[in-house]
Scaffold this motif. Structure first.
Motif, PDB file in Angstrom:
ATOM      1  N   SER A 134       0.853  -1.195   0.000  1.00 14.46           N
ATOM      2  CA  SER A 134       0.000   0.000   0.000  1.00 14.46           C
ATOM      3  C   SER A 134       0.889   1.246   0.000  1.00 14.46           C
ATOM      4  O   SER A 134       1.969   1.262   0.584  1.00 14.46           O
ATOM      5  CB  SER A 134      -0.957  -0.007   1.195  1.00 14.46           C
ATOM      6  OG  SER A 134      -0.247  -0.082   2.403  1.00 14.46           O
ATOM      7  N   SER A 190      -4.206  15.596  -6.203  1.00 15.16           N
ATOM      8  CA  SER A 190      -4.965  14.575  -5.491  1.00 15.16           C
ATOM      9  C   SER A 190      -4.044  13.807  -4.561  1.00 15.16           C
ATOM     10  O   SER A 190      -2.844  13.682  -4.829  1.00 15.16           O
ATOM     11  CB  SER A 190      -5.668  13.625  -6.465  1.00 15.16           C
ATOM     12  OG  SER A 190      -4.729  12.827  -7.137  1.00 15.16           O
ATOM     13  N   ARG A 191      -4.600  13.346  -3.473  1.00 19.31           N
ATOM     14  CA  ARG A 191      -3.880  12.537  -2.483  1.00 19.31           C
ATOM     15  C   ARG A 191      -4.721  11.289  -2.262  1.00 19.31           C
ATOM     16  O   ARG A 191      -5.894  11.384  -1.906  1.00 19.31           O
ATOM     17  CB  ARG A 191      -3.706  13.304  -1.180  1.00 19.31           C
ATOM     18  CG  ARG A 191      -2.856  14.539  -1.337  1.00 19.31           C
ATOM     19  CD  ARG A 191      -2.865  15.410  -0.085  1.00 19.31           C
ATOM     20  NE  ARG A 191      -2.152  16.651  -0.326  1.00 19.31           N
ATOM     21  CZ  ARG A 191      -0.889  16.851   0.003  1.00 19.31           C
ATOM     22  NH1 ARG A 191      -0.214  15.901   0.598  1.00 19.31           N
ATOM     23  NH2 ARG A 191      -0.310  18.003  -0.255  1.00 19.31           N
ATOM     24  N   ASP A 192      -4.104  10.132  -2.493  1.00 18.08           N
ATOM     25  CA  ASP A 192      -4.827   8.871  -2.415  1.00 18.08           C
ATOM     26  C   ASP A 192      -3.988   7.818  -1.704  1.00 18.08           C
ATOM     27  O   ASP A 192      -2.771   7.957  -1.564  1.00 18.08           O
ATOM     28  CB  ASP A 192      -5.151   8.344  -3.825  1.00 18.08           C
ATOM     29  CG  ASP A 192      -6.061   9.262  -4.609  1.00 18.08           C
ATOM     30  OD1 ASP A 192      -7.174   9.535  -4.126  1.00 18.08           O
ATOM     31  OD2 ASP A 192      -5.657   9.713  -5.697  1.00 18.08           O
ATOM     32  N   TRP A 228      -3.217   3.909  -2.382  1.00 19.32           N
ATOM     33  CA  TRP A 228      -3.325   2.846  -3.375  1.00 19.32           C
ATOM     34  C   TRP A 228      -2.845   1.540  -2.782  1.00 19.32           C
ATOM     35  O   TRP A 228      -1.887   1.512  -2.011  1.00 19.32           O
ATOM     36  CB  TRP A 228      -2.451   3.123  -4.583  1.00 19.32           C
ATOM     37  CG  TRP A 228      -2.829   4.252  -5.464  1.00 19.32           C
ATOM     38  CD1 TRP A 228      -3.927   5.056  -5.372  1.00 19.32           C
ATOM     39  CD2 TRP A 228      -2.087   4.734  -6.579  1.00 19.32           C
ATOM     40  NE1 TRP A 228      -3.912   6.001  -6.374  1.00 19.32           N
ATOM     41  CE2 TRP A 228      -2.787   5.820  -7.127  1.00 19.32           C
ATOM     42  CE3 TRP A 228      -0.889   4.353  -7.174  1.00 19.32           C
ATOM     43  CZ2 TRP A 228      -2.334   6.522  -8.234  1.00 19.32           C
ATOM     44  CZ3 TRP A 228      -0.433   5.040  -8.278  1.00 19.32           C
ATOM     45  CH2 TRP A 228      -1.164   6.113  -8.799  1.00 19.32           C
ATOM     46  N   LEU A 284      -4.744  -2.427  -9.176  1.00 18.43           N
ATOM     47  CA  LEU A 284      -4.621  -1.163  -8.464  1.00 18.43           C
ATOM     48  C   LEU A 284      -5.956  -0.889  -7.784  1.00 18.43           C
ATOM     49  O   LEU A 284      -6.990  -0.845  -8.443  1.00 18.43           O
ATOM     50  CB  LEU A 284      -4.287  -0.044  -9.454  1.00 18.43           C
ATOM     51  CG  LEU A 284      -3.915   1.303  -8.864  1.00 18.43           C
ATOM     52  CD1 LEU A 284      -2.986   2.028  -9.814  1.00 18.43           C
ATOM     53  CD2 LEU A 284      -5.114   2.152  -8.576  1.00 18.43           C
ATOM     54  N   GLU A 285      -5.921  -0.725  -6.467  1.00 17.44           N
ATOM     55  CA  GLU A 285      -7.137  -0.431  -5.710  1.00 17.44           C
ATOM     56  C   GLU A 285      -6.936   0.862  -4.935  1.00 17.44           C
ATOM     57  O   GLU A 285      -5.897   1.067  -4.319  1.00 17.44           O
ATOM     58  CB  GLU A 285      -7.456  -1.566  -4.734  1.00 17.44           C
ATOM     59  CG  GLU A 285      -7.750  -2.882  -5.428  1.00 17.44           C
ATOM     60  CD  GLU A 285      -7.971  -4.005  -4.456  1.00 17.44           C
ATOM     61  OE1 GLU A 285      -9.133  -4.208  -4.047  1.00 17.44           O
ATOM     62  OE2 GLU A 285      -6.986  -4.666  -4.095  1.00 17.44           O
ATOM     63  N   ASN A 286      -7.945   1.731  -4.999  1.00 18.43           N
ATOM     64  CA  ASN A 286      -7.935   2.961  -4.224  1.00 18.43           C
ATOM     65  C   ASN A 286      -8.722   2.662  -2.954  1.00 18.43           C
ATOM     66  O   ASN A 286      -9.944   2.479  -3.002  1.00 18.43           O
ATOM     67  CB  ASN A 286      -8.570   4.102  -5.015  1.00 18.43           C
ATOM     68  CG  ASN A 286      -8.505   5.412  -4.275  1.00 18.43           C
ATOM     69  OD1 ASN A 286      -8.707   5.473  -3.071  1.00 18.43           O
ATOM     70  ND2 ASN A 286      -8.230   6.474  -5.010  1.00 18.43           N
ATOM     71  N   GLU A 325      -9.537   4.467  -0.455  1.00 19.37           N
ATOM     72  CA  GLU A 325     -10.467   5.494   0.019  1.00 19.37           C
ATOM     73  C   GLU A 325     -11.763   5.502  -0.788  1.00 19.37           C
ATOM     74  O   GLU A 325     -12.845   5.615  -0.232  1.00 19.37           O
ATOM     75  CB  GLU A 325      -9.793   6.856  -0.014  1.00 19.37           C
ATOM     76  CG  GLU A 325      -8.641   6.961   0.972  1.00 19.37           C
ATOM     77  CD  GLU A 325      -7.848   8.241   0.835  1.00 19.37           C
ATOM     78  OE1 GLU A 325      -8.084   9.016  -0.109  1.00 19.37           O
ATOM     79  OE2 GLU A 325      -6.970   8.463   1.685  1.00 19.37           O
ATOM     80  N   SER A 326     -11.660   5.408  -2.106  1.00 15.09           N
ATOM     81  CA  SER A 326     -12.858   5.494  -2.950  1.00 15.09           C
ATOM     82  C   SER A 326     -13.475   4.135  -3.261  1.00 15.09           C
ATOM     83  O   SER A 326     -14.609   4.055  -3.709  1.00 15.09           O
ATOM     84  CB  SER A 326     -12.514   6.192  -4.275  1.00 15.09           C
ATOM     85  OG  SER A 326     -11.701   5.346  -5.074  1.00 15.09           O
ATOM     86  N   ARG A 362     -11.333   0.021  -8.247  1.00 14.00           N
ATOM     87  CA  ARG A 362     -10.434  -1.102  -8.511  1.00 14.00           C
ATOM     88  C   ARG A 362     -10.213  -1.206 -10.012  1.00 14.00           C
ATOM     89  O   ARG A 362     -11.149  -1.075 -10.787  1.00 14.00           O
ATOM     90  CB  ARG A 362     -11.052  -2.398  -7.993  1.00 14.00           C
ATOM     91  CG  ARG A 362     -10.147  -3.610  -8.121  1.00 14.00           C
ATOM     92  CD  ARG A 362     -10.834  -4.842  -7.519  1.00 14.00           C
ATOM     93  NE  ARG A 362      -9.925  -5.917  -7.291  1.00 14.00           N
ATOM     94  CZ  ARG A 362      -9.553  -6.804  -8.195  1.00 14.00           C
ATOM     95  NH1 ARG A 362     -10.017  -6.709  -9.426  1.00 14.00           N
ATOM     96  NH2 ARG A 362      -8.723  -7.774  -7.904  1.00 14.00           N
TER      97      ARG A 362
END
Length: 162
Positions: A37, A57-59, A61, A72-74, A76-77, A80
């Motif tokens: 991550s 943007s700040r994420d 992953w 790739l999975e976000n 927060e949102s 996928r």
């Protein structure tokens, strides 16, 4: 002579059980150091239409994968994405991929294209993301093309660097 004949008959009727060996070759398309991550910051570097794209943007992953498929999975949102990597990494530190998505909005085609390149530096990575949005009219003629280049930086949150 009878003994030889008897031995040959026994060879024909004796069943032999053996396990077959299976093998294969594995190619690393995705450097293992990218798995885990990451805290990722994307900043807009340049654009022909900055009002269409996010400035920053700040994420978080989560990167994983298998074979030549990057997952790739976000976190927060909940987004996928599975991306097929076409070019094998040479240096074990670079990850490059392209993806394209075509959707229909109000009966008109919109094509989203993205070209990404990351370089792994221990527990960090840096790179670029070139993003293009192509809008077509009902006759499938390109009427507008917006593009942006992002500078990307990532910091490992968890996972190990092999």
């Amino acid at each position: 002579m009878k003994k030889i004949f008897l031995i040959l008959v026994l060879f024909f009727f004796v069943s032999v059980n053996a396990q077959t060996l299976k093998g294969g070759v594995s190619e690393d398309y995705i450097p293992k150091g990218f798995f885990g991550s990451w805290g990722v910051i994307s900043k807009l570097n340049s654009s022909n239409n900055p009002t269409v794209f996010n400035y920053e943007s700040r994420d978080v992953w989560m990167l994983s994968g298998y074979g030549n498929t990057l997952v790739l999975e976000n976190l927060e949102s909940g987004a996928r994405s599975e991306i097929v990597i076409k070019d094998k990494t040479v240096d074990g530190k670079t990850l490059k991929f392209q993806r394209e998505k075509t959707v229909e909005e109000s009966g008109k085609k919109v094509v989203y294209k993205e070209t990404v390149s990351f370089v792994l530096l221990g527990n960090n990575f840096t790179g670029t993301d070139d993003f293009t949005v192509e809008r077509y009219n009902t006759d499938n003629v390109l009427v507008k093309k917006d593009s942006a280049r992002y500078a990307i930086a990532g910091v490992r949150i968890s996972g190990t660097n092999p």
